[in-house]
Design a protein around this motif. Structure first.
Motif, mmCIF file in Angstrom:
data_model
loop_
_atom_site.group_PDB
_atom_site.id
_atom_site.type_symbol
_atom_site.label_atom_id
_atom_site.label_comp_id
_atom_site.label_asym_id
_atom_site.label_seq_id
_atom_site.Cartn_x
_atom_site.Cartn_y
_atom_site.Cartn_z
ATOM 1 N N ARG A 210 0.853 -1.197 0.000
ATOM 2 C CA ARG A 210 0.000 0.000 0.000
ATOM 3 C C ARG A 210 0.881 1.236 0.000
ATOM 4 O O ARG A 210 1.953 1.247 0.598
ATOM 5 N N PHE A 235 -1.294 -6.278 -5.999
ATOM 6 C CA PHE A 235 -2.497 -5.523 -5.632
ATOM 7 C C PHE A 235 -2.153 -4.402 -4.652
ATOM 8 O O PHE A 235 -1.262 -4.545 -3.812
ATOM 9 N N SER A 236 -2.930 -3.352 -4.718
ATOM 10 C CA SER A 236 -3.045 -2.460 -3.572
ATOM 11 C C SER A 236 -3.826 -3.203 -2.502
ATOM 12 O O SER A 236 -4.833 -3.856 -2.787
ATOM 13 N N ALA A 238 -5.799 -2.056 -0.450
ATOM 14 C CA ALA A 238 -7.178 -1.560 -0.424
ATOM 15 C C ALA A 238 -8.020 -2.295 -1.459
ATOM 16 O O ALA A 238 -9.132 -2.741 -1.171
ATOM 17 N N ASP A 239 -7.514 -2.421 -2.677
ATOM 18 C CA ASP A 239 -8.272 -3.114 -3.723
ATOM 19 C C ASP A 239 -8.402 -4.606 -3.428
ATOM 20 O O ASP A 239 -9.437 -5.213 -3.689
#
Lengths: 344, 344
Positions: A210, A235-236, A238-239
């Motif tokens: 992140r 991935f982030s 958050a996503d």
């Protein structure tokens, strides 16, 4: 067996980073002044592949430290569609280790002709990208023999850190620690990951970060795909937590990378959620609490959260190398890759 | 068995799109004039999940049609790091079907306070995102019952197409064809994909597009992950061909989506490369030559390359639904998802 080029180049990074900090300092100050004189209203960053991940890192630096909105160029806007949006008061930064990618050269050349201040970050200061730009920040790390970019990627991260620091007029002193922190991270990775494999050939991998560690997650996933021939996705956090985690099954290999700071709570939540779904979780962090949330942990240290991206990357490179070697793959011969990306 | 909410909402899209074109026309013209009066120097787009894919589509529209550089906001810059880059002469567009996502609200609120013209695209014009913005473009497509966004996503695409068209002062007439083209695409998908499954639960999927179909590839991959609980990843054709394809193995399910136009050559190259690696390839296109490169093909038609994104999406939604139903999954109960993304 002689070590692979990939291993040799991974190991060369502490010394390379140390030289880059010293050698680039006067030029970077000059480039920072040249940018400030033009007072750009915003920045566009043009890059592909690993360099695109460096560009995302540059976006975080520019937006949080220099107060400049940064846009990742969609190269096809310039190359495929032949359009140039209005960039007359922009700073356009092209990033390419080879300096050859035609669509990145086209984007930077087009931006300069449209009035932008064009700056090239490249390992070949005679390449078309350098010739298309007003200003050049050479990486100067020597030829990269490994097809999978390692030292040129961390050199791009450090070059961006130094450049944005000069634009934001912040103290560059923390960069003097990065070589030692990278060396320590590499030693820690060697201890924690000797003979390590993420699973068999069909084990999928997810890599999560992140903020400043988000582009590192993307880069480590790309390395695992290219060198490890493994289904891997970055991935982030958050996503991942709010959608993509639905498809993470038991037995997936999960890597969570990040440091103490404002992203820590979400990184801890992510590591816990991945383990709860039965993923085997490898954590790379300076935070003992976060490391405790992993099945396997690699400690790193860093002067700042943004500079931590470099040791985090090196651990990911080492993990990729071990994962490939453990399955008998030749890291210097990834299937179907060429060194220069000639997308048009 | 009654059809799922997902199926009902997929099928509702032609009529919904038709209404949106008619109902939004006067407001969109007014919003276009309001934006042009402010003469923004650039645009920032803030969104997450499916709406982030709509935002990437908006970036291509803004850069190729309106000549405005568009930057996808990294929400954590605003939320986690608490910074606001200099956006005083920017247009800031927040996109969220629920209008509730705290980090998107924070980004738009922060941008407006910093002097940007803030515009919300949302399905709930009373939501916090709408209240944080200067201007609101409501989708007005009624409640979305399916947890996986379908009709709100295509409504966001069309809203962006109409809005950017108004800013670029181009003829909106082609939008009147989109409902019929979407209906035809849905019928073609029903014929070509009845009872279709991409493979068993462990079959990985890759989805590739370029230019205007790139964000659609990302969206279809997200749907396959969320609803199909399938390891799926979306790619730009350019990035896939020059790196990530290394990890595509025989038996992978591959979807290539795009239309005749400047991206066609690279789409054909991509479909051929995927089949050469033994991937089972599904092609969605208006181009017969491209369709011939697939093991399975779904024809679509569209008035323009940019508007084709909507019928391409609907085929991907239908494919996702069939793939889930064929394996006994309930498309209305994707595991571990909630409707409103509350990332902070």
């Amino acid at each position: 067996m002689a070590p692979s080029w990939m291993e040799a180049e991974i190991r060369s990074q502490p010394a390379m980073l140390s030289r880059l900090v010293e050698d680039a300092a006067p030029l970077v100050r000059e480039l920072g002044r040249a940018v400030l004189r033009r007072r750009p209203r915003f920045v566009i960053l043009a890059a592909r592949g690993s360099s695109d991940h460096a560009a995302i890192y540059g976006k975080y630096l520019l937006e949080t430290q220099a107060g400049l909105v940064a846009s990742l160029a969609a190269p096809s806007v310039y190359s495929v569609y032949g359009r140039s949006p209005d960039v007359r008061d922009a700073l356009a930064i092209g990033i390419s280790q080879s300096g050859q990618s035609p669509d990145i050269v086209a984007a930077i050349d087009g931006a300069r002709r449209a009035g932008a201040l064009a700056l090239a970050i490249t390992n070949d200061e005679t390449a078309p990208l350098a010739r298309a730009a007003d200003l050049v920040l050479p990486l100067g790390v020597g030829p990269e023999r490994s097809i999978a970019a390692t030292k040129t990627f961390t050199a791009e991260l450090l070059a961006l850190w130094l450049l944005v620091g000069a634009i934001a007029e912040v103290d560059p002193a923390p960069a003097h620690r990065v070589a030692a922190d990278t060396e320590a991270a590499l030693a820690a990775a060697e201890r924690a990951l000797a003979g390590f494999a993420l699973g068999d050939a069909s084990t999928p991998a997810v890599v999560a970060g992140r903020g400043f560690s988000f582009p590192i997650a993307l880069e480590v996933a790309l390395k695992l795909r290219e060198v490890g021939v493994r289904n891997a996705q970055g991935f982030s956090v958050a996503d991942l937590l709010h959608g993509h985690i639905a498809a993470v099954r038991a037995g997936t290999a999960a890597i969570v990378a990040g440091t103490a700071g404002p992203t820590l709570a979400s990184l801890r939540e992510c590591a816990a959620a991945l383990r709860a779904r039965g993923a085997r979780t490898i954590v790379v962090s300076d935070d003992a609490g976060l490391r405790a949330a992993g099945d396997v942990a690699v400690p790193v240290e860093a002067a700042t959260e943004s500079l931590a991206a470099i040791p985090l990357t090196v651990v990911g490179q080492w993990l990729t190398l071990q994962d490939a070697l453990a399955r008998g793959l030749d890291p210097d011969r990834p299937p179907g890759l060429t060194k220069i990306v000639r997308t048009v």
